[in-house]
Design a protein around this motif. Structure first.
Motif, PDB file in Angstrom:
ATOM      1  N   LEU A 198      21.546   7.897  11.682  1.00  0.00           N
ATOM      2  CA  LEU A 198      21.117   7.917  13.078  1.00  0.00           C
ATOM      3  C   LEU A 198      21.571   9.135  13.864  1.00  0.00           C
ATOM      4  CD1 LEU A 198      21.772   4.136  13.687  1.00  0.00           C
ATOM      5  CD2 LEU A 198      19.649   5.240  13.015  1.00  0.00           C
ATOM      6  N   ASP A 199      22.671   9.734  13.500  1.00  0.00           N
ATOM      7  CA  ASP A 199      23.169  10.927  14.184  1.00  0.00           C
ATOM      8  C   ASP A 199      23.865  11.763  13.126  1.00  0.00           C
ATOM      9  OD1 ASP A 199      24.685  12.840  15.557  1.00  0.00           O
ATOM     10  OD2 ASP A 199      25.144  11.486  17.212  1.00  0.00           O
ATOM     11  N   GLN A 200      23.165  12.753  12.594  1.00  0.00           N
ATOM     12  CA  GLN A 200      23.675  13.495  11.444  1.00  0.00           C
ATOM     13  C   GLN A 200      25.020  14.161  11.719  1.00  0.00           C
ATOM     14  OE1 GLN A 200      20.637  16.571  10.860  1.00  0.00           O
ATOM     15  NE2 GLN A 200      22.261  18.008  10.442  1.00  0.00           N
ATOM     16  N   GLU A 201      25.238  14.689  12.902  1.00  0.00           N
ATOM     17  CA  GLU A 201      26.500  15.369  13.190  1.00  0.00           C
ATOM     18  C   GLU A 201      27.668  14.395  13.222  1.00  0.00           C
ATOM     19  OE1 GLU A 201      26.145  17.846  16.637  1.00  0.00           O
ATOM     20  OE2 GLU A 201      24.434  18.932  15.801  1.00  0.00           O
ATOM     21  N   HIS A 261      13.902  10.303  -1.136  1.00  0.00           N
ATOM     22  CA  HIS A 261      12.990  11.122  -0.354  1.00  0.00           C
ATOM     23  C   HIS A 261      13.181  10.848   1.122  1.00  0.00           C
ATOM     24  CE1 HIS A 261      10.806  12.337  -3.928  1.00  0.00           C
ATOM     25  NE2 HIS A 261      10.857  11.078  -4.323  1.00  0.00           N
ATOM     26  N   LYS A 262      13.111  11.907   1.915  1.00  0.00           N
ATOM     27  CA  LYS A 262      13.132  11.735   3.364  1.00  0.00           C
ATOM     28  C   LYS A 262      11.746  11.261   3.768  1.00  0.00           C
ATOM     29  CE  LYS A 262      14.000  13.965   7.739  1.00  0.00           C
ATOM     30  NZ  LYS A 262      14.030  15.202   8.490  1.00  0.00           N
ATOM     31  N   ILE A 263      11.721  10.215   4.557  1.00  0.00           N
ATOM     32  CA  ILE A 263      10.443   9.677   5.009  1.00  0.00           C
ATOM     33  C   ILE A 263      10.069  10.363   6.320  1.00  0.00           C
ATOM     34  CG2 ILE A 263       9.200   7.617   5.758  1.00  0.00           C
ATOM     35  CD1 ILE A 263      11.169   5.978   4.072  1.00  0.00           C
ATOM     36  N   PRO A 264       8.992  11.136   6.309  1.00  0.00           N
ATOM     37  CA  PRO A 264       8.569  11.775   7.560  1.00  0.00           C
ATOM     38  C   PRO A 264       7.934  10.740   8.484  1.00  0.00           C
ATOM     39  CG  PRO A 264       7.034  12.300   5.805  1.00  0.00           C
ATOM     40  CD  PRO A 264       8.132  11.475   5.191  1.00  0.00           C
ATOM     41  N   HIS A 265       8.139  10.917   9.748  1.00  0.00           N
ATOM     42  CA  HIS A 265       7.557  10.015  10.735  1.00  0.00           C
ATOM     43  C   HIS A 265       6.230  10.586  11.197  1.00  0.00           C
ATOM     44  CE1 HIS A 265      11.282   7.835  10.687  1.00  0.00           C
ATOM     45  NE2 HIS A 265      11.923   8.969  10.846  1.00  0.00           N
ATOM     46  N   LEU A 266       5.324   9.724  11.604  1.00  0.00           N
ATOM     47  CA  LEU A 266       4.002  10.175  12.027  1.00  0.00           C
ATOM     48  C   LEU A 266       4.086  11.240  13.106  1.00  0.00           C
ATOM     49  CD1 LEU A 266       1.999   6.831  12.044  1.00  0.00           C
ATOM     50  CD2 LEU A 266       1.891   8.692  10.395  1.00  0.00           C
ATOM     51  N   GLN A 267       4.972  11.034  14.056  1.00  0.00           N
ATOM     52  CA  GLN A 267       5.175  12.026  15.110  1.00  0.00           C
ATOM     53  C   GLN A 267       6.608  12.524  14.978  1.00  0.00           C
ATOM     54  OE1 GLN A 267       4.205   9.636  18.525  1.00  0.00           O
ATOM     55  NE2 GLN A 267       2.123  10.417  18.554  1.00  0.00           N
ATOM     56  N   GLN A 268       6.792  13.492  14.088  1.00  0.00           N
ATOM     57  CA  GLN A 268       8.127  14.012  13.800  1.00  0.00           C
ATOM     58  C   GLN A 268       8.837  14.375  15.091  1.00  0.00           C
ATOM     59  OE1 GLN A 268       9.109  14.125  10.515  1.00  0.00           O
ATOM     60  NE2 GLN A 268      11.160  14.646  11.153  1.00  0.00           N
ATOM     61  N   GLY A 269      10.028  13.878  15.248  1.00  0.00           N
ATOM     62  CA  GLY A 269      10.819  14.185  16.438  1.00  0.00           C
ATOM     63  C   GLY A 269      10.710  13.142  17.524  1.00  0.00           C
ATOM     64  N   VAL A 270       9.794  12.182  17.407  1.00  0.00           N
ATOM     65  CA  VAL A 270       9.626  11.173  18.444  1.00  0.00           C
ATOM     66  C   VAL A 270      10.706  10.095  18.329  1.00  0.00           C
ATOM     67  CG1 VAL A 270       8.118   9.346  19.295  1.00  0.00           C
ATOM     68  CG2 VAL A 270       7.182  11.589  18.727  1.00  0.00           C
ATOM     69  N   LEU A 271      11.047   9.707  17.094  1.00  0.00           N
ATOM     70  CA  LEU A 271      12.058   8.678  16.879  1.00  0.00           C
ATOM     71  C   LEU A 271      13.430   9.305  17.084  1.00  0.00           C
ATOM     72  CD1 LEU A 271      12.654   5.785  16.011  1.00  0.00           C
ATOM     73  CD2 LEU A 271      12.630   6.565  13.645  1.00  0.00           C
ATOM     74  N   ARG A 272      14.038   9.023  18.199  1.00  0.00           N
ATOM     75  CA  ARG A 272      15.323   9.633  18.536  1.00  0.00           C
ATOM     76  C   ARG A 272      16.310   8.577  19.008  1.00  0.00           C
ATOM     77  NH1 ARG A 272      15.242  15.112  18.668  1.00  0.00           N
ATOM     78  NH2 ARG A 272      13.200  16.056  18.618  1.00  0.00           N
ATOM     79  N   SER A 273      17.576   8.880  18.804  1.00  0.00           N
ATOM     80  CA  SER A 273      18.619   7.977  19.269  1.00  0.00           C
ATOM     81  C   SER A 273      18.894   8.242  20.744  1.00  0.00           C
ATOM     82  CB  SER A 273      19.898   8.191  18.446  1.00  0.00           C
ATOM     83  OG  SER A 273      20.443   9.454  18.737  1.00  0.00           O
ATOM     84  N   VAL A 274      19.803   7.473  21.313  1.00  0.00           N
ATOM     85  CA  VAL A 274      20.155   7.627  22.727  1.00  0.00           C
ATOM     86  C   VAL A 274      20.660   9.038  23.016  1.00  0.00           C
ATOM     87  CG1 VAL A 274      21.682   6.767  24.543  1.00  0.00           C
ATOM     88  CG2 VAL A 274      20.681   5.181  22.900  1.00  0.00           C
ATOM     89  N   SER A 275      21.390   9.622  22.064  1.00  0.00           N
ATOM     90  CA  SER A 275      21.947  10.962  22.280  1.00  0.00           C
ATOM     91  C   SER A 275      20.897  12.058  22.133  1.00  0.00           C
ATOM     92  CB  SER A 275      23.094  11.215  21.298  1.00  0.00           C
ATOM     93  OG  SER A 275      22.594  11.248  19.979  1.00  0.00           O
ATOM     94  N   GLY A 276      19.696  11.707  21.704  1.00  0.00           N
ATOM     95  CA  GLY A 276      18.633  12.704  21.572  1.00  0.00           C
ATOM     96  C   GLY A 276      18.535  13.317  20.189  1.00  0.00           C
ATOM     97  N   GLU A 286      17.635  13.355  16.160  1.00  0.00           N
ATOM     98  CA  GLU A 286      16.583  12.737  15.363  1.00  0.00           C
ATOM     99  C   GLU A 286      17.164  11.841  14.277  1.00  0.00           C
ATOM    100  OE1 GLU A 286      12.962  14.208  12.518  1.00  0.00           O
ATOM    101  OE2 GLU A 286      13.595  15.494  14.145  1.00  0.00           O
ATOM    102  N   PHE A 287      16.495  10.741  13.988  1.00  0.00           N
ATOM    103  CA  PHE A 287      16.877   9.843  12.916  1.00  0.00           C
ATOM    104  C   PHE A 287      16.426  10.451  11.589  1.00  0.00           C
ATOM    105  CE2 PHE A 287      17.668   5.593  14.936  1.00  0.00           C
ATOM    106  CZ  PHE A 287      17.576   6.017  16.252  1.00  0.00           C
ATOM    107  N   TRP A 288      17.221  10.278  10.549  1.00  0.00           N
ATOM    108  CA  TRP A 288      16.832  10.664   9.200  1.00  0.00           C
ATOM    109  C   TRP A 288      16.624   9.377   8.428  1.00  0.00           C
ATOM    110  CZ3 TRP A 288      17.561  15.744   6.703  1.00  0.00           C
ATOM    111  CH2 TRP A 288      17.767  16.762   7.630  1.00  0.00           C
ATOM    112  N   ASN A 289      15.495   9.233   7.745  1.00  0.00           N
ATOM    113  CA  ASN A 289      15.164   8.021   7.007  1.00  0.00           C
ATOM    114  C   ASN A 289      14.960   8.391   5.543  1.00  0.00           C
ATOM    115  OD1 ASN A 289      12.371   5.711   7.010  1.00  0.00           O
ATOM    116  ND2 ASN A 289      14.497   5.266   6.626  1.00  0.00           N
ATOM    117  N   PHE A 290      15.728   7.748   4.639  1.00  0.00           N
ATOM    118  CA  PHE A 290      15.655   8.049   3.215  1.00  0.00           C
ATOM    119  C   PHE A 290      15.260   6.803   2.439  1.00  0.00           C
ATOM    120  CE2 PHE A 290      18.696  11.078   4.931  1.00  0.00           C
ATOM    121  CZ  PHE A 290      18.213  12.279   4.423  1.00  0.00           C
TER     122      PHE A 290
END
Length: 175
Positions: free
Chosen positions: A60-63, A92-107, A109-113
């Protein structure tokens, strides 16, 4: 503990799945065992967790994940190295239909594997996840080159049997 070390996973016998009882299936790489435990750890649920369906997981927050979680499980805190390991095991990383739209509260991007055999509640499936073999990939290139010895090098390259670098190396060796 190096990533090449293996951990034993106790697999309960199932009447309907006799193929899971093979001794080879009881050997699970340490990376996969740690990953499975990490995703299941409720204390890190805000940073890594299963998808609702349980067939993939989110970072949810890579950093924060790298700085707060990776160091507890591995000898590094490098997210890129973690992703490289996932890729080596066929995730595999699952790309989202609208890359960058799925974001956490901190802004961030979520990574989905996802991996076919990495499933919530099914640790016995981990034994089917195999690390990609670098030697096999090198062997495939050698086989492709060996299969076109009497063909024109340009024809072989255009057919996808050779890379441009290999083409250049072969042309530079011609007299």
């Amino acid at each position: 503990m190096s990533t090449d070390q293996q951990m034993y996973l106790a697999v309960a016998p199932r009447a309907s799945s006799s193929h899971l009882n093979r001794p080879a299936c009881q050997l699970v790489p340490a990376f996969l065992q740690k990953l499975y435990e990490m995703v299941n750890d409720p204390s890190d649920h805000d940073l890594i967790r299963w998808s609702d369906t349980g067939d993939s997981f989110f970072v949810l927050d890579q950093e924060r994940f790298a700085s707060e979680v990776l160091g507890r499980w591995f000898k590094h805190k490098n997210f890129s190295s973690f992703v490289r390991q996932l890729n080596m095991y066929g995730f595999h990383k699952i790309p989202h239909l609208q890359q960058g739209v799925l974001r956490s509260v901190s802004g961030t991007e979520f990574w989905n594997f996802k991996h076919l055999h990495f499933l919530r509640g099914q640790p016995d499936m981990l034994c089917f996840i195999q690390r990609k073999n670098q030697a096999a990939a090198t062997s495939d290139v050698a086989t492709a080159i060996a299969e076109v010895p009497n063909k024109d090098v340009g024809t072989a390259a255009s057919a996808g049997a050779l890379t441009p670098g290999q083409l250049m190396d072969m042309n530079s060796n011609r007299s």
